[in-house]
Design an enzyme around this catalytic site. Structure first.
Site, short mmCIF file in Angstrom:
data_model
loop_
_atom_site.label_atom_id
_atom_site.label_comp_id
_atom_site.label_asym_id
_atom_site.label_seq_id
_atom_site.Cartn_x
_atom_site.Cartn_y
_atom_site.Cartn_z
NE ARG A 44 -3.03 -1.20 2.87
CZ ARG A 44 -3.46 -1.33 4.12
NH1 ARG A 44 -4.11 -0.37 4.71
NH2 ARG A 44 -3.25 -2.45 4.78
CE LYS A 104 5.96 -14.61 13.63
NZ LYS A 104 7.24 -13.96 13.55
N GLY A 133 13.48 -18.32 12.05
CA GLY A 133 14.10 -17.44 11.04
C GLY A 133 14.79 -18.24 9.96
CB ILE A 135 16.93 -22.49 11.95
CG1 ILE A 135 17.79 -21.55 12.79
CG2 ILE A 135 17.27 -23.94 12.25
CD1 ILE A 135 17.51 -21.65 14.29
N GLY A 186 15.07 -4.56 13.70
CA GLY A 186 14.10 -5.27 12.84
C GLY A 186 13.83 -6.69 13.29
CD GLU A 189 6.41 -10.93 15.13
OE1 GLU A 189 5.44 -10.97 14.37
OE2 GLU A 189 7.52 -11.37 14.80
CG ASP A 200 7.00 -14.65 17.65
OD1 ASP A 200 6.44 -14.47 16.55
OD2 ASP A 200 8.16 -15.10 17.75
CE LYS A 204 8.85 -17.18 15.56
NZ LYS A 204 9.77 -16.19 16.11
N GLY A 301 15.24 -11.01 11.72
CA GLY A 301 15.99 -10.09 10.86
C GLY A 301 15.71 -10.37 9.39
N1 HSE Z 1 9.72 -11.21 16.18
C1 HSE Z 1 10.26 -12.48 15.83
C2 HSE Z 1 11.48 -12.75 16.71
C3 HSE Z 1 10.65 -12.48 14.39
O1 HSE Z 1 11.95 -11.83 17.38
O2 HSE Z 1 11.93 -13.88 16.74
C4 HSE Z 1 10.95 -13.83 13.84
O3 HSE Z 1 9.82 -14.65 13.83
#
Ligand code: HSE
Length: 433
Positions: A44, A104, A133, A135, A186, A189, A200, A204, A301
């Site tokens: 957007r 996730k 990430g 892995i 970065g 979330e 989070d 996962k 990242g």
């Molecule tokens: N916010 C998540 C973390 C990003 O810090 O692991 C990766 O899923």
């Protein structure tokens, strides 16, 4: 013919995926024999995508552009969250596109529905980047360890929390500053609450445990605590007693069912997971034939996660992804497995009781623990200068390390302990690996 790709969402990961597709095509082709072509970036905020180096002609704010393009075979969903991500994924599958996602949250809540839609459409829905990430943990669980009965999955699966805990432990950096740095890098979330409250990691774990144990994981089956309530004092005690505090996601196949939890955990300093620092993640998986295996890499990242996203795209291009998704035993509507409630989960615990430094207190504590069948492995009383004194006297930290016990026994004992007149603050309880 190259495999055409549309990226949905040009945030941290989307921008890195675009960069790799535009810059690294020679590496990708040399390594895989496949050509991936970036055809659309749906965003957007056009300026944001342009700032990421995406040519203007590839940027659109209308998803339909990508759906209507017959040369786009893969949609990469990187907008995160549940809606509109869920609807857009369903739309893409219906339009005959394969989908790759790093989401996730979406998988933990709607995975069964979305995988069913993918199977119905005869398309792949790939999600290597959703856990750990960079892995290749999904690869390990769905292929590398396929001949194993898996009994345990234990992981550091949130880069933000691991970064924050590392900074607090090693640099004495205040929690808020470390979290700000993780956001700036970065890792976090959009709403970092999901990182620090364990959500989070629980998302996962739902994905990883589903794959490891071949079951559908109802999200509410996961017992969850985050790092947002940790106190500096406990990190200090961890150090003093030879532990490092990590946010662990643990899935165990116990006798009576499957136990799933996310919580700050004291990990013995010599354990391999204790050496996982900063934004790195590591996941240990134990199979009946393999024994313990360990997977390590950057858990958050842009570029590390983009690496996993593109591995999925190449799996699609190579033709192996659809077959994998078609036969995957996880995310299937089947008889649900039995999940153990928190009170039945067996673990060791660190308990920090804030008690008046008065005669008989230790005996009372020991009595209550013993009445609940909790065996004490170690007990230390620390009179800390920093500890506040009350009108009734000096307050000391009494630290108890328990042997294995159940969450239920600990909860009942703590209820009684915290009701003692000599106990000045709620007792802190942290799991010990
Ligand atoms: N916010 C998540 C973390 C990003 O810090 O692991 C990766 O899923």
């Amino acid at each position: 013919m190259p495999t055409g790709i549309a990226i949905l969402g040009c945030g941290t990961i989307g921008a890195s995926v675009a960069t790799m597709l535009l810059r690294d095509h020679a590496i990708i082709t040399r390594r895989s024999g496949q050509r991936l072509q970036l055809r659309h970036v749906i965003e957007r905020d056009i300026a944001k995508a342009r700032d990421a180096g995406v040519p203007r002609r590839l940027i659109s704010d209308t998803f339909q552009t990508a759906l209507d393009d017959p040369d786009t075979q893969i949609v990469i969903e990187l907008i995160g969250g549940l809606e509109p991500a869920r609807s857009l994924v369903l739309q893409a599958l219906k339009a005959g596109k394969h989908v790759v996602t790093a989401n996730k949250y979406l998988l933990a809540i709607h995975g069964t529905e979305l995988l069913a839609a993918a199977r119905k459409a005869g398309r792949a829905l790939m999600f290597e980047a959703s856990c750990g990430g960079t892995i290749p943990i999904i690869l390990a669980l769905t292929r590398g360890l396929l001949a194993n009965d898996i009994s345990r999955v234990v992981g550091i699966v949130n880069g933000t929390c691991n970064y924050v805990l590392t900074q607090m432990t090693e640099q004495n950096e205040p929690y808020a500053d470390a979290l700000k740095a993780a956001q700036a890098a970065g890792f976090a979330e959009r709403d970092p609450t999901f990182d620090v409250n364990g959500m989070d990691s629980a998302h996962k774990l739902a994905v990883l445990a589903g794959l490891a144990f071949g079951v559908n994981v109802p999200f509410e089956a996961i017992e969850r605590a985050g790092i947002d309530t940790l106190q500096d004092e406990d990190l200090g005690f961890a150090r003093e007693f030879g532990y490092v505090c990590k946010l662990l996601a643990i899935g165990d196949k116990a006798d009576g069912g499957i136990a799933l939890s996310v919580s700050p955990t004291f990990v013995p300093r010599e354990h391999m997971l204790a050496a996982v620092r900063g934004s790195f993640n590591a996941i240990s998986v134990t199979g009946h034939a393999s024994g313990e295996t360990l997977y390590y890499g950057r858990g958050a990242g842009g570029m590390p996660t983009a690496s996993a996203v593109l591995a999925d795209c190449l799996d699609v291009a190579l033709g192996s992804a659809e077959r994998l998704i078609a036969q995957l035993p996880a995310f299937q509507k089947r008889r649900p497995a039995k999940f153990l409630p928190a009170r039945q989960i067996v673990a060791r615990y660190y308990l920090r009781v804030t008690a008046l430094d008065a005669p008989g207190v230790l005996a009372k504590l020991a009595g209550i623990l013993s009445n609940h069948g909790i065996s004490v492995a170690g007990l230390t009383q620390h009179e800390r200068r920093a500890t506040p004194a009350t009108a009734a006297g000096t307050v000391a930290a009494v630290v108890v390390m328990t042997h294995e016990t159940t969450g239920g026994a600990v909860a009942k004992a703590l209820k009684e302990i915290d009701a003692l007149p000599e106990v000045a603050a709620p007792t802190v309880r942290i799991r010990v690996l």
